[in-house]
Design an enzyme around this catalytic site. Structure first.
Site, short mmCIF file in Angstrom:
data_model
loop_
_atom_site.label_atom_id
_atom_site.label_comp_id
_atom_site.label_asym_id
_atom_site.label_seq_id
_atom_site.Cartn_x
_atom_site.Cartn_y
_atom_site.Cartn_z
CG HIS A 35 -22.13 -34.88 17.77
ND1 HIS A 35 -22.41 -35.40 16.35
CD2 HIS A 35 -20.94 -34.45 17.33
CE1 HIS A 35 -21.80 -35.01 15.36
NE2 HIS A 35 -20.74 -34.48 15.86
CB ALA A 37 -24.23 -36.47 13.25
CE1 TYR A 40 -17.28 -38.64 17.69
CE2 TYR A 40 -18.42 -37.12 16.38
CZ TYR A 40 -17.32 -37.72 16.87
OH TYR A 40 -16.21 -36.96 16.64
#
Ligand code: SF4
Length: 219
Positions: A35, A37, A40
């Site tokens: 991830h 996006a 984070y």
């Protein structure tokens, strides 16, 4: 207050991602997604508005993406070549949005070179989209797919079967849903059975997160 990670801590984060990916594989999952996006850690590295580092992990897009590249390499080594690895990534940025669009192509090409199967494309502003807006990131995702050659999964403002078809007919490769599953966890079976999506009145209140689970306030 946030602080910059040391080089040793960066290496540890990368190793931890690889170990987590291997555990997911051993637990029987079909693939993993890294991830990058929605604010984070990796999203903060690749977004120049957040990343103020002056070392090999900040500045140019090559540097800002370095932690993701190193992580993907370690994840791939840990899970083996045939286990699917995806990334999720923003297609836009708060500052320097036009430059970020071209950075995105670089990042997708770099991911493709590492054997990543596909990128799920989202945006930092998905929670601020108007109620009636659909397929928030379609155009930018399509351009990035064309320029990079990496298969793209679109997410954001996809509620109905017709909208899912529009994504696929528009040249993208897969569809990702989030809020429709909050409304109807069994939405795929319902669509297959000819029923329609109930997630058409979503007004982006983001009250889905509740102490006893996740549900839409509308029904
Ligand atoms: S709770 Fe609000 S944001 Fe969540 S699905 Fe329902 S209307 Fe949409």
């Amino acid at each position: 207050m946030p602080r910059a990670l040391t080089a040793e801590e960066i290496a540890q984060v990368e190793d931890d991602f690889a170990a987590a990916a291997l555990r997911a594989k051993q637990a029987g999952f079909d693939g993993v997604q890294v991830h990058c996006a929605h604010g984070y850690l990796f999203s903060q590295f690749i977004d120049p508005a957040h990343n103020k580092r002056a070392d090999a992990y900040g500045g140019s897009v090559e540097n800002r993406f370095r932690i993701v590249e190193e992580t993907l390499r370690k994840v791939k080594d840990a899970v083996g070549g045939t286990f699917p690895v995806f990334i999720k990534i923003h297609c836009n940025a708060v500052e320097g949005d036009a430059q970020f669009a071209s950075d995105l192509v670089y990042m997708l090409k770099a991911a493709a070179a590492l054997g990543v199967e596909a990128a799920e494309i989202s945006g930092f502003d998905f929670a601020k989209q108007p109620r009636d807006k659909r397929l928030y990131y379609m155009e930018r995702a399509r351009r990035a797919r064309e320029a990079s050659g990496l298969p793209v999964i679109l997410v954001g403002g996809i509620r109905t079967l017709a909208e899912m078809d529009e994504v696929l007919e528009g040249g993208l490769d897969m569809v990702s849903l989030s809020r429709p599953f909050v409304c109807q966890p069994d939405i795929l079976k319902r669509l297959q059975a000819g029923e329609s999506s109930k997630c058409i009145g979503c007004f982006g209140c983001f009250s889905c997160y509740q102490k006893t689970g996740k549900r839409c306030v509308l029904h």
